[in-house]
Design a protein around this motif. Sequence first.
Motif: not given
Length: 148
Positions: A44, A47, A49, A77, A79
């Motif tokens: 996470y 990045g 995700y 969010h 993501q």
Amino acid sequence: MRIHSVLLIALLLISSRLCANEFTEGRDKNSVEAVQSLEAYAKYKMGQYEEAREIWMGLADKNNTTAFINLANLYEHGQGVDRNLSTSIAWLEKAAVLGDSRGQFQLGMAYEKGLGVKKDLHEAAKWLEKAAEQNDGRAQFNLGVMFA
């Protein structure tokens, strides 16, 4: 005499291993889940995700409340997934119902702000109180502000 000593030591080692296995059996499951959760968190933070989400989905299948909360945050969010506040709330509810104070706090705040749910101060207070009863300082503070 020497053979008896060796046999006695071997028996002690075997019995201590058996006792240790019985003692740590429940902790092994938690340890494996904790390592998986840390791996997902590392992905996470980099990045990645989708990869984090896959790991947390596997943990969610095991009723891991940390995974529920992390999945809720991904959906809140957007993501690695389409932003979906209803899905975020559904994950928070799973954690909250299982007694996780973090999930209770976040769900209470969602009701207070009307984030993904209809604004409902009574429902917000209910979830904040549950978290506050578990010594969640943020929940205690926010509940106090609501009552003031």
